[in-house]
Design a protein around this motif. Sequence first.
Motif, PDB file in Angstrom:
ATOM      1  N   MET A 224       0.830  -1.183   0.000  1.00  0.00           N
ATOM      2  CA  MET A 224       0.000   0.000   0.000  1.00  0.00           C
ATOM      3  C   MET A 224       0.876   1.249   0.000  1.00  0.00           C
ATOM      4  O   MET A 224       1.842   1.347   0.733  1.00  0.00           O
ATOM      5  CB  MET A 224      -0.908  -0.014   1.236  1.00  0.00           C
ATOM      6  N   THR A 225       0.524   2.205  -0.825  1.00  0.00           N
ATOM      7  CA  THR A 225       1.272   3.444  -0.920  1.00  0.00           C
ATOM      8  C   THR A 225       0.950   4.334   0.269  1.00  0.00           C
ATOM      9  O   THR A 225      -0.192   4.417   0.707  1.00  0.00           O
ATOM     10  CB  THR A 225       0.896   4.176  -2.230  1.00  0.00           C
ATOM     11  N   ALA A 226       1.959   5.022   0.792  1.00  0.00           N
ATOM     12  CA  ALA A 226       1.758   5.914   1.934  1.00  0.00           C
ATOM     13  C   ALA A 226       0.840   7.069   1.553  1.00  0.00           C
ATOM     14  O   ALA A 226       0.760   7.463   0.394  1.00  0.00           O
ATOM     15  CB  ALA A 226       3.107   6.447   2.407  1.00  0.00           C
ATOM     16  N   THR A 227       0.152   7.606   2.532  1.00  0.00           N
ATOM     17  CA  THR A 227      -0.724   8.741   2.303  1.00  0.00           C
ATOM     18  C   THR A 227      -0.142   9.982   2.975  1.00  0.00           C
ATOM     19  O   THR A 227       0.692   9.881   3.879  1.00  0.00           O
ATOM     20  CB  THR A 227      -2.145   8.489   2.852  1.00  0.00           C
TER      21      THR A 227
ATOM     22  N   ARG B 110      -1.663  11.191  -2.475  1.00  0.00           N
ATOM     23  CA  ARG B 110      -2.595  10.121  -2.092  1.00  0.00           C
ATOM     24  C   ARG B 110      -3.020  10.471  -0.676  1.00  0.00           C
ATOM     25  O   ARG B 110      -2.189  10.605   0.220  1.00  0.00           O
ATOM     26  CB  ARG B 110      -1.898   8.767  -2.151  1.00  0.00           C
TER      27      ARG B 110
ATOM     28  N   THR C 111      -9.670   6.576   0.280  1.00  0.00           N
ATOM     29  CA  THR C 111      -8.456   7.237  -0.188  1.00  0.00           C
ATOM     30  C   THR C 111      -8.779   7.862  -1.533  1.00  0.00           C
ATOM     31  O   THR C 111      -9.606   7.347  -2.294  1.00  0.00           O
ATOM     32  CB  THR C 111      -7.263   6.273  -0.344  1.00  0.00           C
TER      33      THR C 111
ATOM     34  N   GLU D 183      -6.598   9.909  -4.875  1.00  0.00           N
ATOM     35  CA  GLU D 183      -5.272  10.171  -5.419  1.00  0.00           C
ATOM     36  C   GLU D 183      -5.397  11.009  -6.671  1.00  0.00           C
ATOM     37  O   GLU D 183      -6.232  10.737  -7.536  1.00  0.00           O
ATOM     38  CB  GLU D 183      -4.555   8.863  -5.734  1.00  0.00           C
TER      39      GLU D 183
END
Length: 95
Positions: free
Chosen positions: A1-4, A17, A67, A69
Amino acid sequence: MTATTAIGDVEARHHYRLRGRVRSVRVRPWADQPTLEVVLVDGTGGISAIFMARRRIGGVRPGTVMTIEGVAGTHQHRLAMLNPVYELVSVPGRS
């Protein structure tokens, strides 16, 4: 999972994101098209996610965690993302 990124750290014209809880949802006309405006908040701030030519998105309602993006900008002098990529994290009332 990509950081937010925290919404409070967002600046216009940069790609982010973000993750937050839906505070409000409303449909407004924009250029003769229905436009869904979702206000997403976290503990640091809020941002509008603007979905052109949409009246609703299944599962998106106050309390939903999601989320988004895309590139941040401004709409009516507030932070906004136009047609962001989105993912529902949790929806109230769903198991």
